[in-house]
Scaffold this motif. Structure first.
Motif, short mmCIF file in Angstrom:
data_model
loop_
_atom_site.label_atom_id
_atom_site.label_comp_id
_atom_site.label_asym_id
_atom_site.label_seq_id
_atom_site.Cartn_x
_atom_site.Cartn_y
_atom_site.Cartn_z
N SER A 24 13.14 13.12 17.07
CA SER A 24 12.91 11.69 17.33
C SER A 24 13.87 10.75 16.59
CB SER A 24 11.49 11.32 16.94
OG SER A 24 11.33 11.41 15.53
N ASN A 25 14.45 11.23 15.49
CA ASN A 25 15.24 10.37 14.60
C ASN A 25 14.44 9.16 14.11
OD1 ASN A 25 17.74 11.80 14.58
ND2 ASN A 25 18.16 11.05 16.64
N ILE A 52 2.52 8.83 22.08
CA ILE A 52 2.53 7.56 21.36
C ILE A 52 3.71 7.56 20.39
CG2 ILE A 52 1.26 6.11 19.71
CD1 ILE A 52 -1.32 7.26 21.00
N THR A 53 4.59 6.57 20.52
CA THR A 53 5.82 6.54 19.72
C THR A 53 6.07 5.14 19.15
OG1 THR A 53 7.13 6.02 21.70
CG2 THR A 53 6.90 8.35 21.12
N GLY A 54 7.10 5.06 18.29
CA GLY A 54 7.55 3.76 17.76
C GLY A 54 6.51 3.05 16.92
N LYS A 55 6.42 1.73 17.10
CA LYS A 55 5.53 0.91 16.29
C LYS A 55 4.05 1.19 16.54
CE LYS A 55 8.60 -3.05 15.60
NZ LYS A 55 8.74 -4.51 15.73
N LYS A 56 3.75 1.88 17.65
CA LYS A 56 2.35 2.15 17.97
C LYS A 56 1.79 3.35 17.20
CE LYS A 56 2.76 0.35 22.70
NZ LYS A 56 2.66 0.69 24.15
N VAL A 57 2.70 4.14 16.59
CA VAL A 57 2.25 5.37 15.93
C VAL A 57 1.34 5.09 14.75
CG1 VAL A 57 3.00 7.41 14.64
CG2 VAL A 57 4.22 6.73 16.70
N GLY A 73 0.83 -1.20 0.00
CA GLY A 73 0.00 0.00 0.00
C GLY A 73 0.86 1.24 0.00
N GLY A 74 1.55 1.48 1.12
CA GLY A 74 2.44 2.62 1.23
C GLY A 74 3.73 2.26 1.94
N LEU A 75 4.82 2.90 1.55
CA LEU A 75 6.11 2.69 2.20
C LEU A 75 6.15 3.40 3.55
CD1 LEU A 75 8.56 3.39 -0.77
CD2 LEU A 75 7.89 1.15 0.12
N GLY A 76 6.96 2.87 4.45
CA GLY A 76 7.30 3.61 5.65
C GLY A 76 8.29 4.70 5.25
N GLY A 77 8.60 5.59 6.19
CA GLY A 77 9.51 6.66 5.80
C GLY A 77 9.93 7.53 6.96
#
Length: 300
Positions: free
Chosen positions: A135-136, A254-259, A123-127
């Motif tokens: 946050s890097n 809310i950070t990381g994989k939960k975003v 669907g869409g790429l992460g980025g």
């Protein structure tokens, strides 16, 4: 490699030089609720087969990177609350524990590489995330795409990300990006992010990929496809919705994989489900396009 299990259908297709299109599995376990997730997975595979190609959904099951899933395995992923959202760095942990891992773009690229699959539809790429200077937070999808010779067909990067910075970072990594029959980089839910992209057609793309095959240039190629015009969302509405969702995520820390799942759930809520229909439409369109390209590639 002992950790890879390729389905008979996919292996036969690869052995016979037939077109194969890899698919991620986080869209099943973390993208949508059951049974919508499973329905989409089957529909995407069906669309690929209709174009004369073989789908290869990838996941981690029973201590193996499984390339090509059965209906039962897709249903298991769709229903399992224990499915881990697996990026490339999570693979050894999940394999060693014999857990259930739904592969992200990064992990799917790696699985496709191991199996010898040249094309991947998502669907869409992460980025690059907003606020990256603090946050890097940059998705592993991007450096992974720079390492493996996979052609990834998507609707661009996810609209919840900083699209201009992501496109710039891909260029820094040496990943070429082409617009499939468009010179406008799409914005996932909309057809134009306001960023130009080099336009390419099927024949030129296949010729380019064949040329790359003959050279020691082991990087991925990003091919972006705009959402079908009839499924495009209003840009002002979706941008305002994303901005509100990002602000709420920040306020709730809310950070990381939960975003990403949080933002997608909020967008679904605020658009009253319209975003889900758009997501379905673009994923099916991307899979169809990837299959068309893969077929042309194999016929040449």
């Amino acid at each position: 490699m002992n950790y890879v299990k390729v389905s008979d259908e996919v292996q036969v297709a690869l052995n016979e030089g037939k077109p194969v299109v890899a698919l991620e599995s986080t869209i099943i376990s973390h993208g949508f609720p059951y049974p919508q997730n499973v329905e989409l997975a089957f529909k995407v595979e069906e669309v690929i087969r209709e174009q004369g190609a073989v789908p290869a959904t990838i996941a981690i099951l029973d201590g193996k990177i499984c390339v090509g899933l059965s209906e039962d395995e897709i249903n298991l992923l769709g229903k399992s609350p224990e499915a881990y959202k697996a990026s490339i760095h999570d693979i050894p942990m999940i394999l060693s524990n014999k857990g259930i891992g739904a592969t992200t773009v990064a992990a799917t690229i790696y699985g496709a590489h191991l199996a010898g699959i040249r094309f991947f539809a998502t669907g869409g790429l992460g980025g690059v995330h907003y606020g990256v200077t603090e946050s890097n937070d940059i998705s592993a999808d991007l450096p992974t795409l720079a390492k493996y010779k996979i052609c990834v067909v998507s609707a661009g990067v996810k609209s919840i990300l900083d699209i201009p910075k992501t496109v710039e970072y891909l260029e820094t990594l040496g990943v070429p990006c082409y617009g499939y029959e468009t010179d406008k980089y799409p914005s996932f839910y909309t057809r134009d992010a306001g960023i130009p992209v080099e336009k390419i057609n099927k024949e030129s793309l296949v010729k380019l990929l064949k040329t790359q095959d003959q050279m020691d240039l082991n990087y991925g190629v990003s091919v972006v496809v705009p959402i079908p015009e009839e499924d495009e969302l209003d840009s002002e509405m979706i941008n305002n919705t994303i901005e509100e969702a990002l602000q709420e995520a920040n306020e709730k820390n809310i950070t990381g994989k939960k975003v990403t799942p949080f933002l997608l759930a909020k967008i679904k809520e605020k658009t009253k489900g319209v975003s889900v229909n758009a997501n379905f439409a673009l994923m099916i369109n991307n899979a169809k396009t990837a299959a068309i390209i893969a077929k042309e590639y194999c016929e040449k």
